[in-house]
Every structure is written in C-alpha cells, then in structure tokens.
Design a protein around this motif. Structure first.
Motif: not given
Ligand SMILES: Nc1nc2c(c(=O)[nH]1)N[C@H]1C(S)=C(S)[C@@H](COP(=O)(O)OP(=O)(O)OC[C@H]3O[C@@H](n4cnc5c(=O)[nH]c(N)nc54)[C@H](O)[C@@H]3O)O[C@H]1N2
Ligand SMILES: Nc1nc2c(c(=O)[nH]1)N[C@H]1C(S)=C(S)[C@@H](COP(=O)(O)OP(=O)(O)OC[C@H]3O[C@@H](n4cnc5c(=O)[nH]c(N)nc54)[C@H](O)[C@@H]3O)O[C@H]1N2
Ligand code: SF4
Ligand SMILES: [Mo]
Length: 876
Positions: A106, A131, A395, A399, A420, A470, A582, A591, A593, A669
């Motif tokens: 992301q 990720n 996260n 995850s 974050d 970032d 899953t 997650t 947020t 998880d």
C-alpha cells in the motif's frame, strides 16, 4: 462556502488493486467529497462501497499526530535521530543483516523505491520484505518461472472481450467489485460464460454459470486434468508451443495426477474442460485461493501451462490475469520490494544486474543473496537475529500467520520502529518509536494496478499535526545514517524520474519493466500525469505481452512446468477435524483501521464470524447465533457461528479483519500455522486445521453508546455506528452488579441509570442518561440477546428514548442489518419490499428502494435474497 471554490482533483482509490480513479473535492474544513472519475480507464466513473465511503474515513479520529518514543510524544529530530543511531549502531556491531524493513503493497511507488534503495543499496542487506509476500509472492514466482519475468500479460479489457472467464480462488464480487461489475456488464452484453472455482459458495457465484466447489488446495490437479483434456481434445496450439520449453514434461506430470482429489464429479470436470477447450477467448482470473497455499507457485504454473499450451495469452480476450490485492502491490513488485528482487524486475542473484544497479545508485554495498522473507524475518526478530526492525504501512501483529507468535516477536525485538497513520493498531502498540505518516489524500505519488496502469495519487488535504509522507521519513533517515546525497530528494517527482531512468537500464537488459519514456517528466508533467500503462519505452508502449511468442527467458521462450498436486500442509485429524479457510468481507479493508471508521461500511457485517455447515453445527451442538471456540495447534479464537451451506461439511470460513482493537478473541491469524510455499515463501493462509466447539458463556450482552467502550469480557467485538459504537459481549463469570458494570464499561460513573435486573433469570437491561440524552445502553441475557440491534444502534444521543424494551415502537419497522451501504437500506426492508410488492429482479429492487443502484456492490446479495424468497414461495 461556495462548493465551486475548490476544484476537483483526480486521484486513485487507496484500497484494492483495481485502481479506480476518484475525483476529490475538499470542503476546506478537512473534509472531502469523493466520486468516481469517469475518465479513468479502470473504472470509468464507477466506485464500490469502499471507494464510495472514502470521505467518511479521512477525519482526524485516531490519527497519530506526533512522533512517539516509548509512548512519549516528541519531535521529529529526536525520533529520527534515535532511529538512525540505533540502525547505524546495530549495523556497525552486528552487520547489515541484523536489521530489517517490513513494508507494504500500500506504499506509493516513490516511498517503496526509497525503502528498497536504502536497504539494498546503502545498508547493504536484502532484509526488506513486504506484506506482498502474504499476497502476490506465488504469482511472482509462477510468472518468473514461466515467462522469465514477473509480467502480467493482459489488460482489464480482456475481461470484456472474453467469451469465458474462469475465476480461480477469487471472490471478485467482494474484493475487486468494479472489475466484477465490468465483467457482469460484458456478460449481459455478449453472454460471457463465468466459472467460479472456489471451495466455498461466495457472492461471486451469484453471477456465474458454473461453480466448482473443489476440495481446498486441489487446483493443481484440476488444471492438470485440463491440460490432459486439451492434449487429448486436439486443442493445443502447436505453432505457439514452439516458443516454449517443457511441454512434454508438463504433460507427463499432468497425466500422472489424479483429478479425483478435487472431490468434483467426473461430469463437472468434463463440462469445465469442454467449455475451456471449446472457447478460444478465455481469461483465467486468479487470486488468493491460488496464491495463499503451500502449493501456490505450482497452482499458478498449472494455470499458465494451459494458457501457454493453447497460445491463449496476450491476445484480446485471452490470457491469465492475476488480480492484485493492494493498490500498489504491482508497483511494489516493480520497485523490488521483495527480499529476493532488485529494482525494475532485475534479479538480485544476477551479478550483471547487481553491478548495474550499484553503479546507478553509486551504492557502497549491495547484497548478493536474498534477504529474509516475511515469515523468516519475524522468526529472526523473535530469536534475536534481527535487532532493529522498521515496519511501515502494515499491521503484521494481526495479518501474519501465527500472529500471536509474531506479536511476541515484535515485542521481543530489541528496537522496533512503526510508521502508521494511527497509534491504535496491534503492531503500533508494540513500537519503541512510532512515526506519524501522512495518509491517503495527504501525499503525492504513483501506484500501479492489476493491469499495469500507473496512476497518480494526489494530495488535496494537509497532513494533520506533524505527519509526514513515508518517502520523506525514509529519505531523512537515509541522510541521518550518513548516505547524504543519495537521499537528497525534495519531491516525489524527483524520485519517480530516478526510478524511471533506472528502468531504462533494466530495459537494456531485456527486462519487461521499462518506463524510461517517463524519465524526463518535468514536475508539471508529473503533476498532470494521466493513467499510463507500462511499458513506456522507445520500443514498446502499453498493450499486451507475449501474444507474439516472445518471452523473457534467455532463449526467448516460455516454460511449461511439470507440477503435481500436493495437499495442504496441515492435515486434519480427530483433534482438528475442520479445514479453516479465511478471507475478506465486502465492506472492510484488512485490519479495519480506515474502513472501520465508516458507520456505513461497518453496518454490513458487524461481528467476526465462523461459517459452518448445518450438519457440522448440529453434530457439534452449535445453534444459530451461538458463539464458538475455534482451536488450532497454533492458537484459539472465539467467533459468532453463521450456519450456512455456503461452506461444505468439514470446512469452515472466517474473515481476517478483526484485531485486538476491535475483537481481541477473533484474531484469526493466531490460528494459522506459519507454513509457506517452498518456492515463493508465501504462507498458506487458507488451509489451517481446527476444532470447533460451542463457547459456553455465563452471559451474553449487546451494548450501544455514544463514546468508545472499554469492554473486558471474554468475548467482545465493537463497531462504529452513525451515533457512536455498538458491541457484542459475552463473559464466563457473572458480575456482582450490572449497573456498576455498565458504568465501568461505558466510562460513565456520573450518568443517571435506569436499570431492569432479574437476577434469577439472568436478565439485565441498563440505560445511562446524561443531560436528558441517552448515552449508552446494555442488554444482558443468558443466551444470545434478542433485541433489534440495528434500531438500538441509532438511539444513543437521542433525547431519552424508551430503550429498555429493546425494540422499536410498533409503527416503526426494524430495517435489519444494512445491505446497501450507499443508500443505507437494510435486509428486512428489502425482504419486505420483495414480499409485499412482488419484486422479481435486482433492477426492480433498485427501482423501488434505490438499493444496489449506486456502487452495485450489494447486487449479488440482493439477488440471493430474491432467490431465497422465490425458493420459499415455490415450496409453499
Ligand atoms: N472488501 C475487500 N476487498 C479487498 C480487500 C479487503 O480487505 N477487503 N483486500 C484486497 C487484497 S490485499 C487482496 S490480496 C484481495 C484478495 O481477493 P480474493 O483473493 O478474491 O479474496 P479472499 O477472500 O482472500 O480469497 C478468495 C477466495 O479464495 C477461496 N479459496 C480458499 N482456498 C481455496 C483453494 O484451495 N482453491 C481455490 N480455488 N479457492 C480457494 C476462498 O474461499 C475465497 O472465497 O482483495 C483485495 N480487495
Ligand atoms: N488469515 C489470513 N491472513 C491474511 C490474509 C488472508 O487472506 N487470510 N491476507 C493477506 C494479505 S493478501 C494481505 S495484503 C495482508 C494485509 O495485511 P496488513 O497490511 O497488515 O493490513 P492493513 O490493515 O492494510 O495494514 C495497513 C496499515 O497501514 C496503516 N496506514 C494507512 N495509511 C498509511 C500511510 O499512508 N502510511 C503508513 N505508514 N501507514 C498507513 C494502516 O493504519 C494499517 O495499520 O494480510 C494478509 N493476511
Ligand atoms: S473496486 Fe472499490 S476498493 Fe477497489 S479501487 Fe475501485 S473503488 Fe477502490
Ligand atoms: Mo493482499
């Protein structure tokens, strides 16, 4: 203020890899209006429920506004000084491989490029992973094995030009909704056949001609059978096969496999093979049901084998199409975010590539071997080999597989930095240094979607507090670590130009990813950049790959791979008789947020759940709405049972979204073992083994409130509502005093209480009122509480409504859980309209109630309600 004072700005949705264009109009007060961009090639104005609700997620609630060191707010200077010092000292003492970055699909391309440059070129380690390892790694491995590079051959238009679309392990209706709508529109116009291959019946199956509910993990065997059928049916493209190697071995392996392991009937398999064989224009879309498997890479190659053998690749309406999950999963693969890649699809293990990148970066050090992949990186953090870890835009304490162990490993690591937008995540709470990042809508850069289209994300809001983009944080750490000039960027445009220039070197090595045509963009060109499909090079612009039979292996040929079925690594046994699958739900993003901030999105499915077949539920003594304990060799969860034949007997399904912040006992998880595909290192997130039993609670509760609650029960799950919060609760010990318990739960010691308690029957209802307004209410019963939840969720803040009855006044019907989040239409409202007005079609429901007429994401569920009523009526 005049709305016209702020012009609309084109940007890109920050959620899924469809990469829809959005038009943003700030209101000048920190808010936004968001609509689909009619000119963007990915969506032509459409948005799904998540994209439509973006405006509800950009507020300041929960935002991290300043850096924190060990929980104490501080300035950037101190925080970044500490980060640079600790990384430098650790490297000096223990070598470059004692540190690691764990980043995200992301991140914007510019952020990602800097992270990769800093770790691989300057720190001199390849310990940067992302990720995407949990998401796209098997596809990357499969593409590289077959094509010689990680190239997506086709484009979205292929979905519209195909006559057959096969969706393998993809719940497109919920996870790539706008692409799904493009597909359904094409199906309406040209009669495209749609086949879904998924062990579970999903919303995507409602728009399909065939659903093959194969046994979990058996895709290789199915596609091997297809390869045999193509051979036996004379459907091979012999001329195209001359551009490939390995067909004979692949066919031999296919003959040796047994499609019986799929559990599908011979008739189903034959029908599928005949359809595939007989339809030249076929696109195979694949996603996490393929990738997240201990045989993920082989699944990918089994699919690619069939397309290569028939030459159905890289031509209009034909080809394999891996749909990417995150908005910049593709960009991350391009910049080399994976521990085994260099930038621009160059190979870390190729000395010529390494030298070229080193010279270009003027880098002091380059690693020669791949770094630690995600699962190994967190193992190394846990056992002390990694001594400084920087986690950016992801996260992992939620995850990653074996999430409790990962959480402990992050906690155990000597020095952890987390970047974050909020401090309220399971991972951020473990950070030694927490860095506030600028979020979507506040920063500039580019992302690449599933069909190689590069789009701009643009800033229209100012970053709150001290938050910074970032890339800027990363570059500043690079400078402070002493790599001065190499990280001296003033704008993302500068980074993008450097990256585009490097891609030209990759192009000269014959790599696919060449955007050197964009290397000379001025700042103004970059600002104005339109969606552009790569490559953008002198010899090639956009379009499709491989239709001409030209591949990226040294000999120019593709490879067919011999692959054989392997069952999932975890084996069911009497102690763990169920296979746990899953995945995702329609209106939440990972997650939660961000999507969790939207009341609209949170109304669709307000609680973590376990789908279980009616026969299994009966055998285990589980009734509708019971809570269940789910136990695996790795961990334990408590979830709400949803009894449904969408899953087959022996299989259960749970969503991945709930966290320590939203439902601490539902971190799914925690149950998933850290087993990975041997080639890609991607975890097997969809095939754990578990036991399921009823959770025997002493009491069950439902609560609504204006303010955040502080639940302490054995089970709780909370969600945002229009007026505050709602929560489900269950405990194993009865409190002494329900009124006191309610005051504690809601943090309202002073409020005026109205309570009805019948201790003998285990029933309690408590309403707390302040200044004449209802602040909160708690409903308790010895079994799952029967109250009208969606009605009650709207009451907090109202002037002393009669809440304790738990139901609306007789003249006010209960709308039920929200199905259409755009127009806030509940299930009961739709059912009533179907029944009383005799509505027969999704369009008729739309005309009557507006439901499903904006983003269309709920149309499959409306169709399911229609068939439910129609089936019931037929039976009567
Ligand atoms: N609403 C929503 N959309 C999202 C996201 C989100 O969080 N929420 N996340 C985005 C991201 S990052 C990603 S990666 C994508 C994921 O998009 P998808 O891959 O479509 O989503 P999943 O629900 O993870 O899994 C897809 C399906 O794989 C099936 N499956 C499980 N095991 C097998 C198997 O062995 N074989 C086959 N053939 N199928 C199997 C599951 O039953 C499930 O229905 O979604 C993106 N879009
Ligand atoms: N069991 C199971 N587990 C899975 C999956 C599954 O299907 N089943 N799917 C896997 C897949 S495919 C994926 S992609 C992962 C996703 O898992 P994660 O990446 O862990 O999930 P997110 O919630 O997207 O995490 C993004 C984080 O970045 C923060 N953030 C938002 N904007 C910014 C920003 O601009 N800058 C920074 N620095 N931070 C920001 C958010 O607040 C959030 O904490 O989960 C994986 N885990
Ligand atoms: S399909 Fe939905 S989530 Fe995905 S990019 Fe488009 S609007 Fe965003
Ligand atoms: Mo993903």
């Amino acid at each position: 203020m005049d709305g016209g004072a702020f012009p609309e700005t084109c940007s890109t949705c920050p959620y899924c890899g469809v990469g829809c264009g959005v038009l943003l109009r700030p209101d000048g007060k920190g808010g936004l209006a968001v609509r689909g961009d009619p000119t963007h090639p990915a969506n032509r104005g459409r948005l799904c429920s998540k994209g439509s609700a973006l405006a509800e997620t950009v507020g300041l609630e929960g935002r991290l506004l300043a850096p924190r060191v060990h929980g104490r707010e501080t300035g950037w200077d101190e925080a970044l000084g500490l980060v640079a010092d600790r990384f430098r000292e650790t490297i000096a003492q223990h070598g470059p491989d004692s540190v690691g970055f764990y980043v995200s699909g992301q991140l914007l391309t510019e952020d990602y490029y800097i992270a990769n440059k800093l770790m691989k070129g300057f720190i001199g380690s390849a310990n940067i992973d992302t990720n995407s390892r949990l998401c796209m790694a098997s596809t990357v491995a499969g593409h590289r094995r077959a094509f010689g590079t990680d190239t997506v051959p086709g484009t979205y238009e292929d979905l519209e030009e195909a006559d057959l679309v096969v969706l393998v392990g993809s719940n497109l209706a919920w996870c790539h909704p706008v692409l799904h709508q493009r597909l359904l529109a094409a199906r309406k116009a040209r009669g495209t056949k749609v086949v879904v291959i998924d062990p579970r019946r999903t919303a995507t199956c409602d728009g399909a001609d065939m659903h093959l509910a194969l046994a979990p993990g058996s895709d290789v065997a199915l596609f091997n059978r297809l390869l045999v059928a193509l051979y036996e049916g004379g459907a091979l493209d012999k001329a195209f096969l001359r551009n490939t190697e390995g067909f004979d071995a692949a066919l031999k392996a296919a003959f040796a496999d047994d499609a019986g392991v799929t559990g599908l009937s011979e008739a189903e398999i034959e029908k599928f093979c005949r359809l595939w064989m007989g339809t030249e224009k076929v696109v195979t879309v694949f996603s996490q049901g393929v990738n997240q498997s201990s045989s993920g890479s082989d699944k990918v190659n089994a699919i690619l084998n069939c397309h290569l053998a028939t030459g159905r690749i890289g031509k209009p309406g034909m080809g394999p199409l891996s749909v990417t999950g995150q908005p910049n999963a593709m960009g991350g693969r391009e910049v080399g975010g994976l521990a085994n890649m260099l930038a621009c699809h160059l190979d870390l293990e190729n000395p010529d590539h390494r030298v070229a990148v080193r010279d270009f970066w003027q880098a002091p050090a380059m690693p020669e071997a791949p770094g630690l992949k995600a699962v190994d990186m967190f193992r190394a953090a846990g056992d002390g080999r990694i001594k400084a870890l920087w986690i950016i835009h992801t996260n992992p304490a939620v995850s990653m597989p074996d999430a409790d162990a990962v959480r402990d490993a992050i906690g155990a690591c000597a020095f952890t930095v987390v970047s974050d937008i909020t401090g309220a995540t399971d991972t951020a709470r473990l950070a030694d240094v927490l860095l506030p990042a600028a979020g979507w809508g506040e920063k500039d850069g580019t992302v690449t979607n599933s069909d190689r289209t590069i789009s701009r994300q643009r800033a229209v809001l100012s970053a709150p507090g001290e938050a910074r983009p970032d890339w800027e944080i990363l570059a500043e750490v690079g400078r402070r670590m002493g790599y001065g000039r190499a990280f001296d960027y003033a704008t993302p445009a500068e980074i993008f130009r450097e990256y585009a220039t490097l891609s030209g070197i990759a192009g000269r090595f014959g790599r696919d990813f060449d955007i050197s045509g964009l290397a000379a963009l001025s700042d103004a060109d970059y600002d104005a950049m339109l969606p552009t499909r790569w490559p953008v090079a002198a010899k090639r612009q956009g379009g499709r790959f491989f239709g001409d039979g030209d591949f990226f292996h040294a000999d120019g040929k593709a490879r067919l791979l011999p692959v054989a079925h392997r069952a999932p690594a975890a084996k069911t046994a009497p102690r763990f008789p169920f296979r746990l699958n899953t995945g995702r739900v329609r209106d939440q993003w990972h997650t939660m947020t961000r999507t969790g901030l939207s009341p609209r999105l949170s109304a669709h499915l307000a609680e973590p759940f376990l789908e279980i077949h009616p026969d299994d539920a009966r055998a285990q003594g589980i009734e509708a709405a019971d809570l269940v304990t789910v136990t695996s060799p790795n961990g334990r969860a408590i979830l709400r049972a949803r009894i449904t034949d969408a899953v087959k007997p022996g299989q259960v399904f749970a969503p991945m979204h709930w966290t320590g912040e939203t439902a601490p006992s539902a971190r799914i998880d925690a149950l998933v073992p850290p087993v990975v595909d041997p080639v890609s290192g991607q975890p097997e997130s969809k095939a754990s083994v578990v036991a399921v039993a009823p959770f025997r609670a002493a009491w069950f509760g439902f609560a609504v409130s204006c303010a955040e609650m502080q639940p302490q029960a054995a089970y709780w799950a909370r969600m945002r509502t229009r007026t505050g919060w709602r929560a489900e609760l269950a405990g194993d010990a009865l409190p002494q005093d329900w009124e006191a318990e309610a005051r504690r739960l809601f943090g309202l010691p002073e409020a005026q209480a109205t309570a009805f308690v019948d201790a003998a029957r285990g029933i309690a209802r408590v309403a707390l009122v302040q200044d004449g307004r209802l602040m909160a209410a708690l409903f308790v019963a010895p079994e799952p509480v029967a109250v009208m939840r969606d009605y009650l969720a709207g009451l907090p803040g109202e002037e002393a409504p009669d809440v304790l009855s738990g139901r609306p006044p007789a003249d006010m019907p209960d709308p039920g859980p929200v199905l259409c989040s755009c127009f806030n239409v509940g299930v009961n409202t739709i059912l009533r309209a179907i029944e009383s007005d005799g509505l027969m079609t999704v369009d008729a429901v739309g005309a009557a109630l507006q439901a499903g007429t904006n983003c269309g994401s709920c149309q499959p569920e409306i169709a399911a309600l229609l068939s439910r009523v129609q089936l019931r009526e037929a039976a009567e």
